[in-house]
Scaffold this active site. Structure first.
Site, PDB file in Angstrom:
ATOM      1  CG  ASP A 155       5.451  12.219  11.028  1.00 12.53           C
ATOM      2  OD1 ASP A 155       5.755  13.305  10.496  1.00 12.53           O
ATOM      3  OD2 ASP A 155       5.645  11.124  10.480  1.00 12.53           O
ATOM      4  CE  LYS A 180       5.002   1.903  10.162  1.00 12.57           C
ATOM      5  NZ  LYS A 180       4.804   3.225  10.774  1.00 12.57           N
ATOM      6  CG  LEU A 235      -1.991  -1.101   1.268  1.00 10.51           C
ATOM      7  CD1 LEU A 235      -2.771  -1.022   2.565  1.00 10.51           C
ATOM      8  CD2 LEU A 235      -2.925  -0.998   0.070  1.00 10.51           C
ATOM      9  N   GLY A 236       2.016   1.213   0.635  1.00 10.46           N
ATOM     10  CA  GLY A 236       2.853   2.404   0.678  1.00 10.46           C
ATOM     11  C   GLY A 236       4.094   2.190   1.513  1.00 10.46           C
ATOM     12  NE  ARG A 237       8.811  -0.173  -0.843  1.00  9.07           N
ATOM     13  CZ  ARG A 237       9.188  -1.289  -0.237  1.00  9.07           C
ATOM     14  NH1 ARG A 237       9.577  -1.241   1.023  1.00  9.07           N
ATOM     15  NH2 ARG A 237       9.189  -2.440  -0.871  1.00  9.07           N
ATOM     16  N   GLY A 238       7.221   4.341   3.926  1.00  6.52           N
ATOM     17  CA  GLY A 238       7.568   5.548   4.662  1.00  6.52           C
ATOM     18  C   GLY A 238       8.962   5.438   5.212  1.00  6.52           C
ATOM     19  N   GLY A 239       9.336   6.405   6.063  1.00  9.82           N
ATOM     20  CA  GLY A 239      10.689   6.435   6.593  1.00  9.82           C
ATOM     21  C   GLY A 239      11.014   5.255   7.486  1.00  9.82           C
ATOM     22  CG  MET A 240      10.489   5.106  11.204  1.00  9.29           C
ATOM     23  SD  MET A 240       9.804   5.465  12.822  1.00  9.29           S
ATOM     24  CE  MET A 240      10.044   3.895  13.665  1.00  9.29           C
TER      25      MET A 240
END
Length: 447
Positions: free
Chosen positions: A134, A35, A12-17
């Site tokens: 955040d 996650k 679904l998506g990627r982030g910093g962590m």
């Protein structure tokens, strides 16, 4: 199959962590979001434990909250490699960030509706002793008119020990409050500032503070006022109030909720009712009138004194600005006369101190970026050699291990200058240009 139960279906998506996956819960026959923690390759055992502890803290923080505007946490499991995974409610919608990229800025009324829902979720988190830290468009999910707050990965939880490494930047620069940028205590008021920056972006199509680098964004947030929100209409005073640099000058959650509610319903804010007495005047009323006249005279005198003080203060400020501008111009000319600055100079800008100049020069960028492909030893040598050629520099010392030059905030040099130009705050550090590209830059201050 994760933990013998959750079958991963799509990313679904990627982030910093981490990364978030759509998955199927084989036991309960339902779709969920899972996650995955992403661990940087350079981490040692201590760093690995810290990152895992952050995800554990996210699970604890979110699991403490029960609110329709906050993503529900169902489970926490461990993968075969020992990494923890968080199993969450699957929100069938897109993020506010995705919506803005697809459709552009939103009308003020719609933004106020989103803001009111996110604020309600934040109030629940704050009452539970949790500061999100955040808030940004990518962390606001939209589903059938419902706004849902997600990603408590760097949340501050009362009673938990801090997990922030020295010098680490946790958060998204354009949405970090002035106190967060300055390394001061982050509170509920900080989340409200970030909410204001998020709503500003939603109505204007851009963040309130931008810059060519993370440092430039931080300087803007800490020292400047945001540009006017020209498309915000009646929402503009709310955004201006939320983006005040001093936390004490921002509205409370209760004040903000009342204002957003009136904007979301497209009605004017409720004005206080003033009741005036009727009937014949009395001697007492005349006495009141005399007293008011005296008070009015005192107020006029007071305002005159305030005006004089303001004029003096303005004049002094103009003198200081003229002096600082002259010093800044001299320092900038000194930079422009410098030769053989290592790398490619990419930024020459005014530093936090109004009369000084900050310079950034790109030392290494291979397009896809791998710090292992950059000659760090060579970069350090070139910086030391260049400093040694400056007439005003009398000594140079590298204060940090060479390996830290590949990181952020990087490695610093102690430079002693005698005479002009004074060179200080010299450092080599890694800097994001755009995801996923990075470069290693030299930064220094003149003046």
């Amino acid at each position: 199959m994760l933990a013998g139960r959750y079958r991963l279906l799509s990313l679904l998506g990627r982030g910093g962590m981490g990364a978030v996956w759509r998955a199927h819960d084989e036991h309960l026959d339902r779709e969920v979001a899972v996650k995955e923690l992403r661990l940087p390759e350079h981490l040692d055992d201590a760093g690995r434990r810290t990152w895992i502890a952050r995800l554990e803290r996210e699970a604890r923080a979110a699991a403490r909250l029960r609110h329709p505007g906050i993503v529900t946490v169902h489970d926490r499991v461990t993968g075969e490699d020992g990494r923890p995974w968080i199993v969450m409610e699957l929100v069938r919608g897109r993020s506010l960030d995705d919506l803005l990229k697809a459709e552009g800025p939103l009308p003020p009324g719609r933004v106020a509706q989103i803001g009111m829902q996110v604020l309600d979720a934040l109030r629940a988190a704050h009452q539970a002793g949790i500061t999100h830290r955040d808030i940004k468009p990518a962390n606001v999910l939209l589903e059938d008119g419902r706004a849902v707050l997600t990603d408590f990965g760097i949340a501050a939880v009362e009673g938990d020990a801090t997990l922030t490494s020295a010098g680490a930047v946790l958060g998204t620069p354009s949405y970090m409050s002035p106190e967060q940028v300055s390394g001061n205590e982050v509170t509920a008021a900080s989340d409200l500032w970030s909410l204001g920056a998020t709503l500003y972006t939603a109505v204007e199509g851009r963040p309130p503070f931008e810059g060519a680098s993370t440092g430039a964004v931080f300087i803007a947030i800490a020292t400047r006022d945001p540009g006017p929100a020209v498309h915000a209409g009646p929402l503009e005073p709310v955004l201006r109030a939320l983006l005040q640099r001093a936390p004490s000058q921002r509205p409370t959650a209760d004040q903000l909720q009342a204002r957003l509610a009136s904007l979301a319903e497209d009605r004017p804010p409720t004005a206080p009712t003033v009741l005036l007495p009727s009937g014949p005047r009395s001697p007492r009323r005349r006495q009141v009138k005399i007293v008011l006249a005296a008070v009015g005279g005192a107020v006029v005198l007071g305002l005159a004194l305030v005006a004089v003080a303001a004029f003096i203060d303005t004049t002094q400020q103009q003198v200081r600005e003229k002096r600082d501008n002259a010093r800044y111009a001299a320092n900038r000319k000194a930079v422009e006369r410098m030769t053989s600055i290592p790398g490619k100079v990419v930024t020459i800008r005014r530093a936090n101190d109004a009369d000084k100049v900050y310079v950034e020069s790109e030392l290494c960028d291979d397009g896809t970026f791998s710090v292992h492909q950059c000659d760090v030893d060579g970069m350090i040598d070139s910086v030391v050699d260049w400093l040694g050629m400056q007439p005003s520099v009398t000594s140079v010392r590298l204060d940090d291990p060479e390996t830290e030059c590949e990181e952020n905030p990087g490695c610093a040099f102690s430079v002693r200058s005698e005479g002009e130009p004074e060179i200080s705050e010299v450092a080599i550090y890694s800097q994001y240009l755009s995801e996923p590209n990075r470069s290693i830059v030299l930064g220094f201050r003149v003046g």
